[in-house]
Scaffold this motif. Sequence first.
Motif, PDB file in Angstrom:
ATOM      1  N   VAL A 102      20.716  29.325  -5.317  1.00 28.39           N
ATOM      2  CA  VAL A 102      21.292  29.987  -4.146  1.00 28.39           C
ATOM      3  C   VAL A 102      20.307  29.945  -2.986  1.00 28.39           C
ATOM      4  O   VAL A 102      20.660  29.618  -1.848  1.00 28.39           O
ATOM      5  CB  VAL A 102      21.695  31.446  -4.489  1.00 28.39           C
ATOM      6  N   THR A 103      19.034  30.252  -3.273  1.00 26.04           N
ATOM      7  CA  THR A 103      18.008  30.272  -2.224  1.00 26.04           C
ATOM      8  C   THR A 103      17.816  28.889  -1.637  1.00 26.04           C
ATOM      9  O   THR A 103      17.768  28.721  -0.413  1.00 26.04           O
ATOM     10  CB  THR A 103      16.670  30.799  -2.793  1.00 26.04           C
ATOM     11  N   HIS A 104      17.720  27.868  -2.458  1.00 30.86           N
ATOM     12  CA  HIS A 104      17.512  26.504  -1.971  1.00 30.86           C
ATOM     13  C   HIS A 104      18.738  25.992  -1.229  1.00 30.86           C
ATOM     14  O   HIS A 104      18.619  25.248  -0.264  1.00 30.86           O
ATOM     15  CB  HIS A 104      17.152  25.558  -3.131  1.00 30.86           C
ATOM     16  N   LEU A 150      21.183  24.554   3.960  1.00 29.51           N
ATOM     17  CA  LEU A 150      22.208  24.759   4.977  1.00 29.51           C
ATOM     18  C   LEU A 150      21.570  25.053   6.342  1.00 29.51           C
ATOM     19  O   LEU A 150      22.016  24.558   7.367  1.00 29.51           O
ATOM     20  CB  LEU A 150      23.151  25.888   4.576  1.00 29.51           C
ATOM     21  N   ARG A 151      20.524  25.892   6.359  1.00 29.50           N
ATOM     22  CA  ARG A 151      19.853  26.205   7.629  1.00 29.50           C
ATOM     23  C   ARG A 151      19.251  24.957   8.219  1.00 29.50           C
ATOM     24  O   ARG A 151      19.316  24.749   9.428  1.00 29.50           O
ATOM     25  CB  ARG A 151      18.751  27.242   7.385  1.00 29.50           C
ATOM     26  N   LYS A 152      18.619  24.118   7.388  1.00 29.32           N
ATOM     27  CA  LYS A 152      18.024  22.882   7.898  1.00 29.32           C
ATOM     28  C   LYS A 152      19.124  21.978   8.460  1.00 29.32           C
ATOM     29  O   LYS A 152      18.951  21.362   9.493  1.00 29.32           O
ATOM     30  CB  LYS A 152      17.259  22.150   6.791  1.00 29.32           C
ATOM     31  N   GLY A 179      18.413  24.883  11.976  1.00 36.47           N
ATOM     32  CA  GLY A 179      17.642  26.121  11.998  1.00 36.47           C
ATOM     33  C   GLY A 179      16.294  25.938  11.322  1.00 36.47           C
ATOM     34  O   GLY A 179      15.971  24.895  10.773  1.00 36.47           O
ATOM     35  N   VAL A 180      15.526  26.972  11.407  1.00 34.01           N
ATOM     36  CA  VAL A 180      14.213  26.960  10.762  1.00 34.01           C
ATOM     37  C   VAL A 180      14.395  27.423   9.326  1.00 34.01           C
ATOM     38  O   VAL A 180      15.058  28.407   9.055  1.00 34.01           O
ATOM     39  CB  VAL A 180      13.236  27.905  11.511  1.00 34.01           C
ATOM     40  N   ALA A 181      13.764  26.734   8.452  1.00 32.63           N
ATOM     41  CA  ALA A 181      13.887  27.068   7.028  1.00 32.63           C
ATOM     42  C   ALA A 181      13.032  28.238   6.625  1.00 32.63           C
ATOM     43  O   ALA A 181      12.104  28.628   7.116  1.00 32.63           O
ATOM     44  CB  ALA A 181      13.531  25.876   6.173  1.00 32.63           C
TER      45      ALA A 181
END
Length: 184
Positions: free
Chosen positions: A169-171, A176-178, A182-184
Amino acid sequence: MTATATAISQHIAALSGIPSQPTAAEQAPAAVHPFPQARPGFRLVPALVGTFARNQVAWIECPTWCTEPHAAEPSALEDITHYADSDAVQIPSFTDPTTAAYMLYARLEADPVSADERVRDTHVLLWEDASPMEARLTPEMTEALADDLIGFASQLRHLARAARRHNEVTHRRVSLRKAEGGVA
């Protein structure tokens, strides 16, 4: 009577005082001491007893599970302890993959001349590689520990699944942010 008959008679008379030898069937068996018999679950093995300077081989009863070479080095008879090969579980750490963080060992052991009767009986010895502590377990204690370890192993699997799901889930969120810039 002739001279020949007299000589033969004298010879026969001389032999009459010599006891006759028993036949093979009449002979008593020689005093032979049979090799001692080991009790069930044991075998007779050589043990080197004494010091390096002065020693001799003595035959001792040894449990059939014992793998200790008792004739490899001399020791006092009262210091002979029986050991089986040990089994081990290695607990690694990803922070140092070259060395196990813990090594837990288990094996059968019996010390036939211990002052403690429980140590004279065959028992399970548990120890951790880096610790001077040992645990001596009766067969009943060992089975109870095995049941606990089975439960612990189940809990370890549960923890592994929970860590894996959380990491997925975290990865996924980081990916998705990348992808969104967005900033990871």
